[in-house]
Design an enzyme around this catalytic site. Sequence first.
Site, PDB file in Angstrom:
ATOM      1  N   LYS A 116       0.867  -1.189   0.000  1.00  0.00           N
ATOM      2  CA  LYS A 116       0.000   0.000   0.000  1.00  0.00           C
ATOM      3  C   LYS A 116       0.898   1.231   0.000  1.00  0.00           C
ATOM      4  CE  LYS A 116      -4.499   0.717   0.190  1.00  0.00           C
ATOM      5  NZ  LYS A 116      -5.478  -0.229  -0.356  1.00  0.00           N
TER       6      LYS A 116
HETATM    7  P1  NAD Z   1     -13.796   7.002  -3.126  1.00  0.00           P
HETATM    8  O1  NAD Z   1     -12.885   8.151  -2.838  1.00  0.00           O
HETATM    9  O2  NAD Z   1     -14.250   6.732  -4.523  1.00  0.00           O
HETATM   10  O3  NAD Z   1     -15.137   7.086  -2.219  1.00  0.00           O
HETATM   11  C1  NAD Z   1     -15.133   7.285  -0.853  1.00  0.00           C
HETATM   12  C2  NAD Z   1     -16.520   7.765  -0.463  1.00  0.00           C
HETATM   13  O4  NAD Z   1     -16.615   7.864   0.962  1.00  0.00           O
HETATM   14  C3  NAD Z   1     -16.877   9.135  -0.996  1.00  0.00           C
HETATM   15  O5  NAD Z   1     -18.254   9.164  -1.338  1.00  0.00           O
HETATM   16  C4  NAD Z   1     -16.589  10.050   0.197  1.00  0.00           C
HETATM   17  O6  NAD Z   1     -17.322  11.267   0.125  1.00  0.00           O
HETATM   18  C5  NAD Z   1     -17.079   9.164   1.307  1.00  0.00           C
HETATM   19  N1  NAD Z   1     -16.552   9.496   2.629  1.00  0.00           N
HETATM   20  C6  NAD Z   1     -15.286   9.845   3.004  1.00  0.00           C
HETATM   21  N2  NAD Z   1     -15.228  10.079   4.324  1.00  0.00           N
HETATM   22  C7  NAD Z   1     -16.476   9.849   4.798  1.00  0.00           C
HETATM   23  C8  NAD Z   1     -17.072   9.899   6.086  1.00  0.00           C
HETATM   24  N3  NAD Z   1     -16.356  10.247   7.164  1.00  0.00           N
HETATM   25  N4  NAD Z   1     -18.379   9.600   6.207  1.00  0.00           N
HETATM   26  C9  NAD Z   1     -19.128   9.235   5.127  1.00  0.00           C
HETATM   27  N5  NAD Z   1     -18.630   9.176   3.894  1.00  0.00           N
HETATM   28  C10 NAD Z   1     -17.327   9.482   3.731  1.00  0.00           C
HETATM   29  O7  NAD Z   1     -13.035   5.730  -2.508  1.00  0.00           O
HETATM   30  P2  NAD Z   1     -13.330   4.202  -2.786  1.00  0.00           P
HETATM   31  O8  NAD Z   1     -12.394   3.725  -3.848  1.00  0.00           O
HETATM   32  O9  NAD Z   1     -14.804   3.986  -2.946  1.00  0.00           O
HETATM   33  O10 NAD Z   1     -12.817   3.565  -1.411  1.00  0.00           O
HETATM   34  C11 NAD Z   1     -13.642   3.499  -0.251  1.00  0.00           C
HETATM   35  C12 NAD Z   1     -13.053   2.471   0.686  1.00  0.00           C
HETATM   36  O11 NAD Z   1     -12.997   1.206   0.019  1.00  0.00           O
HETATM   37  C13 NAD Z   1     -11.621   2.745   1.166  1.00  0.00           C
HETATM   38  O12 NAD Z   1     -11.489   2.213   2.469  1.00  0.00           O
HETATM   39  C14 NAD Z   1     -10.777   1.920   0.201  1.00  0.00           C
HETATM   40  O13 NAD Z   1      -9.510   1.579   0.756  1.00  0.00           O
HETATM   41  C15 NAD Z   1     -11.669   0.706   0.060  1.00  0.00           C
HETATM   42  N6  NAD Z   1     -11.424  -0.102  -1.143  1.00  0.00           N
HETATM   43  C16 NAD Z   1     -11.514   0.425  -2.394  1.00  0.00           C
HETATM   44  C17 NAD Z   1     -11.314  -0.392  -3.497  1.00  0.00           C
HETATM   45  C18 NAD Z   1     -11.473   0.106  -4.903  1.00  0.00           C
HETATM   46  O14 NAD Z   1     -11.364  -0.713  -5.827  1.00  0.00           O
HETATM   47  N7  NAD Z   1     -11.769   1.377  -5.117  1.00  0.00           N
HETATM   48  C19 NAD Z   1     -10.974  -1.745  -3.323  1.00  0.00           C
HETATM   49  C20 NAD Z   1     -10.910  -2.260  -2.031  1.00  0.00           C
HETATM   50  C21 NAD Z   1     -11.138  -1.419  -0.947  1.00  0.00           C
END
Ligand code: NAD
Length: 427
Positions: A116
């Site tokens: 990461k």
């Molecule tokens: P992203 O930036 O596309 O979306 C994150 C969302 O969460 C946004 O809508 C943001 O406004 C919201 N958010 C942030 N802080 C918040 C809070 N305190 N309360 C409520 N909403 C909040 O990111 P993503 O890619 O969707 O990732 C989200 C999570 O999933 C992270 O933990 C990431 O590590 C994990 N993840 C992502 C992927 C991927 O393929 N994108 C894969 C595995 C895990």
Amino acid sequence: MAKVAHEPGILEWDTPLFQQARTQLERALELAQVSDLVATRLRYPERAVILTLPVRLDDGSFTSFPAYRVQHSSVLGPTKGGVRFDAHVDLGECAALAMWMTWKCALLRLPYGGAKGGVRCSPRELSPGELARVTRRFTAELAPFIGPQLDIPAPDMATNEQTMAWMMDTYSMQKGYAVPEIVTGKPVSLGGSLFRHEATGAGVVMVVESACQRLGWDLAAQRCVVQGFGNVGGIAATELHDKGATVTAVSDISGGVYAPNGLDIPTLHAYVDEHGSLEGYTTGVERITNEQLLETECDVLVLAAREDQVNAANAGNLRCRLLAEGANGPTSVEGDRILAERGIPVLPDILTNAGGVTVSYFEWVQDLGRLFWDRDEIRRRLADKMSDAFDRVWDVAHEQSITLRDAALVAAIREVAAALEARGIYP
Ligand code: NAD
């Protein structure tokens, strides 16, 4: 000679999030019954790189951004993991997330270990030009430590296909030829995979659906709440909606919206595409805070925002029947304990959000083979992988009478342990 007992003391990555990952590991090591050799190697990352990135801003001034890359385990193959741009990125966060990636890849039987990385910055305050220069400088500084057989980055919070395109271009310029297999999550025009964008959110719903089947519930009859409306949460909400479930509340950083009879998810997406977030959306919904959203009565609560959302302070107030971790590390150790006591099953992150890295693996395989698959084939292969991993986790949980999280960790650690024991510790 007498054996020397070495206690490394407090190391630089020892933050609360890394301790959370370590606490989970120690529990699982006991349950998995693996040798000391395995425990010794897996407790800490293999390598951690700290960088400072000097970057020219649009006003002509210069600033420097701290940046990190942590590689946890290369036992099963190259390391793999996202790059995030976030104001809170630190070494401990990257180390914890890298360790979780090792378990996730092992659980899904992908030939990878975990990594990461990230840049500590406020991405919303940077222009596209500034983001491009941050990304390119990061990639150039990281070039000796990454590679298609060494460490393969991918998008994470606030990074996307464009970020991956800049990373691929910077790396390729240094090599002198196009190297699409250096990153995953690229645009399809550069060798990205179809369905990569939807993979994590779709995988979350595949796992929720498998759990519903085992619990004897009909997914289409469930009321669901989704925290986070970005890549993971937005797609998960759409998939749930498409499968007939009622999504009663969703939220993002600006707060949440609630409609007891179900939200119109496509309209919400159109609004977010136009306005950047859910802020200001009021048509036919009640505005709620993120705290209220987590405590909304529902059947399935999907956490898809960020770490540490359910903890000692609020785990007792949740009113869901099943919790699905779309985000990484959204439930603290104490939160987990409270939910287990209350009999609320938690579908753990290393299983539930593994769809993203699984289709990333498909992307890397397609890039290396220069042969590309269609969308239906990728979705089918993803469904097979997710359901195989889900069945193994569910079975271990029931055989050993342990939580699904412990079962996922046990199943994952056993995969890495088998390889590590066969290889031994060099020299
Ligand atoms: P992203 O930036 O596309 O979306 C994150 C969302 O969460 C946004 O809508 C943001 O406004 C919201 N958010 C942030 N802080 C918040 C809070 N305190 N309360 C409520 N909403 C909040 O990111 P993503 O890619 O969707 O990732 C989200 C999570 O999933 C992270 O933990 C990431 O590590 C994990 N993840 C992502 C992927 C991927 O393929 N994108 C894969 C595995 C895990």
